[in-house]
Design a protein around this motif. Structure first.
Motif, PDB file in Angstrom:
ATOM      1  N   LEU A  97      -5.803 -28.870  35.021  1.00  0.00           N
ATOM      2  CA  LEU A  97      -6.090 -30.276  34.736  1.00  0.00           C
ATOM      3  C   LEU A  97      -7.549 -30.589  35.071  1.00  0.00           C
ATOM      4  CD1 LEU A  97      -3.012 -32.398  35.857  1.00  0.00           C
ATOM      5  CD2 LEU A  97      -4.055 -32.309  33.595  1.00  0.00           C
ATOM      6  N   GLY A  98      -8.210 -31.255  34.170  1.00  0.00           N
ATOM      7  CA  GLY A  98      -9.600 -31.631  34.395  1.00  0.00           C
ATOM      8  C   GLY A  98     -10.592 -30.587  33.954  1.00  0.00           C
ATOM      9  N   SER A  99     -10.127 -29.403  33.548  1.00  0.00           N
ATOM     10  CA  SER A  99     -11.049 -28.343  33.151  1.00  0.00           C
ATOM     11  C   SER A  99     -11.276 -28.289  31.646  1.00  0.00           C
ATOM     12  CB  SER A  99     -10.518 -26.984  33.619  1.00  0.00           C
ATOM     13  OG  SER A  99      -9.274 -26.677  32.992  1.00  0.00           O
ATOM     14  N   GLY A 100     -10.500 -29.048  30.888  1.00  0.00           N
ATOM     15  CA  GLY A 100     -10.634 -29.036  29.434  1.00  0.00           C
ATOM     16  C   GLY A 100     -11.734 -29.950  28.942  1.00  0.00           C
ATOM     17  N   GLU A 101     -12.013 -29.864  27.641  1.00  0.00           N
ATOM     18  CA  GLU A 101     -13.073 -30.687  27.050  1.00  0.00           C
ATOM     19  C   GLU A 101     -12.618 -32.121  26.795  1.00  0.00           C
ATOM     20  OE1 GLU A 101     -15.969 -28.311  24.322  1.00  0.00           O
ATOM     21  OE2 GLU A 101     -13.948 -27.611  23.840  1.00  0.00           O
ATOM     22  N   VAL A 102     -11.309 -32.353  26.711  1.00  0.00           N
ATOM     23  CA  VAL A 102     -10.787 -33.708  26.494  1.00  0.00           C
ATOM     24  C   VAL A 102     -10.333 -34.269  27.844  1.00  0.00           C
ATOM     25  CG1 VAL A 102      -9.073 -35.120  25.300  1.00  0.00           C
ATOM     26  CG2 VAL A 102     -10.027 -33.084  24.172  1.00  0.00           C
ATOM     27  N   PRO A 103     -10.992 -35.308  28.356  1.00  0.00           N
ATOM     28  CA  PRO A 103     -10.636 -35.832  29.675  1.00  0.00           C
ATOM     29  C   PRO A 103      -9.357 -36.648  29.667  1.00  0.00           C
ATOM     30  CG  PRO A 103     -12.385 -37.150  28.708  1.00  0.00           C
ATOM     31  CD  PRO A 103     -12.152 -35.990  27.768  1.00  0.00           C
ATOM     32  N   LEU A 104      -8.652 -36.598  30.788  1.00  0.00           N
ATOM     33  CA  LEU A 104      -7.468 -37.428  31.004  1.00  0.00           C
ATOM     34  C   LEU A 104      -7.826 -38.524  31.991  1.00  0.00           C
ATOM     35  CD1 LEU A 104      -4.388 -38.017  30.821  1.00  0.00           C
ATOM     36  CD2 LEU A 104      -4.090 -36.413  32.731  1.00  0.00           C
ATOM     37  N   ARG A 105      -7.644 -39.761  31.597  1.00  0.00           N
ATOM     38  CA  ARG A 105      -7.910 -40.901  32.468  1.00  0.00           C
ATOM     39  C   ARG A 105      -6.579 -41.403  33.022  1.00  0.00           C
ATOM     40  NH1 ARG A 105     -12.921 -39.363  32.855  1.00  0.00           N
ATOM     41  NH2 ARG A 105     -14.291 -39.970  31.135  1.00  0.00           N
TER      42      ARG A 105
END
Length: 322
Positions: free
Chosen positions: A142-150
């Motif tokens: 989590l948090g390492s991808g190019e699409v952020p999760l808010r």
């Protein structure tokens, strides 16, 4: 005799902009990755909360995953159960987001009102994190991808919504726990970055305004309630004053109609000034099966995932045929 005026019935659908799906399909056709977009758009996926109602949105993201649209988004927002569903999609587990509700969560180990008699919360987040989501690998990704999760959570001090900013696996786990915590119902506030947080859907059940203010040009919003449910009159549940004693204002803010009213006004009006030039489309369950936040009927919850999948698949099918 003067004819009786009939009250115009509000439509059971929300006005939506088909350009949202069209933009996603164009990105899929181009094969553009999040780090190399060929268009100037910022496409946001917004996933609403609702406890076990999240089965509906779990089915919806499974359909998005099957359609190859996961990487077509630039950012994902989620409150409460919506944060878990959004995280699953970004981790490539869209179908897992659906299955977890009826395979793992629709049980007394997770939800049991009898625990109130012993002073324990109805919803056991300990069971969720220690048994269902115990594997370390997802938290590390989590948090390492190019699409952020808010991840949206509500500050316990002033009941204002904020987007949390986890920096490591331990903080991601605390952030997801924070967005699902409600005193008495699902456990005490969670401390993170020097503040105490509770369920994100208390203050921001569907983070559409946040996506708009962050500059989204296209917003796809996934709802866990049908339109008639959102418009339905709601009485005052007996637990509202109890929650207000724990945190002033909390009980009132957990009532569905009150929480959803502002964003429903934007979703309900294609010309609403808050939309500006943003393309906005909301997807709701095709029908109300009676699944509620604390439902433990596994067969019923599984049917909700099928309804959610069908709602999204039908929308995508119409767009592709146009």
């Amino acid at each position: 005799m003067t004819p009786r005026l009939r009250r115009r019935r509000a439509p059971a659908v929300l006005p939506g902009d088909p350009e949202v799906i069209a933009a996603l399909l164009r990105r899929r056709a181009e094969g553009s990755s999040p780090g190399a977009r060929r268009d100037p758009h910022r496409i946001a996926l917004v996933v609403g909360g609702g406890g076990m109602r999240g089965a509906y949105t779990g089915g919806m993201v499974a359909a998005l995953e099957d359609a190859g649209l996961t990487e077509a988004f630039d950012v994902v927002y989620g409150s409460s159960a919506g944060a878990f569903v959004g995280a699953s999609l970004l981790l490539g587990e869209g179908h897992g987001a659906a299955r977890i509700f009826f395979e793992e969560m629709a049980c007394k180990a997770f939800i049991d009102p009898r625990r109130l008699a012993t002073g324990k919360p109805v919803v056991s987040l300990d069971h969720l994190f220690d048994h269902i989501l115990s594997a370390p690998e997802p938290w590390e990704r989590l948090g390492s991808g190019e699409v952020p999760l808010r991840v949206i959570a509500t500050a316990a001090g002033d009941l204002r919504a904020h987007a949390l900013d986890p920096a490591n696996p331990a903080e991601w786990k605390r952030a997801l726990r924070a967005t699902a915590s409600i005193p008495l119902l699902a456990g005490p506030a969670v401390e993170l970055h020097g503040r105490r947080w509770i369920d994100g859907s208390v203050a921001e059940p569907l983070p559409v305004f946040r996506a708009l203010s962050d500059g989204a040009t296209h917003v796809l919003a996934l709802l866990t309630r049908t339109v008639p449910e959102l418009r339905r009159e709601q009485g005052r549940p007996p637990w509202v004053p109890v929650l207000d004693l724990l945190v002033p204002g909390l009980g009132a803010m957990t009532q569905d109609v009150r929480r959803h009213a502002p964003v429903l006004a934007v979703l309900d009006d294609a010309a609403h000034p808050a939309r500006g030039s943003t393309h906005l489309l909301a997807v709701t369950p095709g029908r109300d099966l009676g699944v509620r936040g604390l439902t433990t009927d596994a067969a019923l919850v599984e049917r909700a995932t099928v309804v959610g999948y069908g709602s999204m698949s039908a929308l995508l099918g119409r767009a592709e045929a146009a």
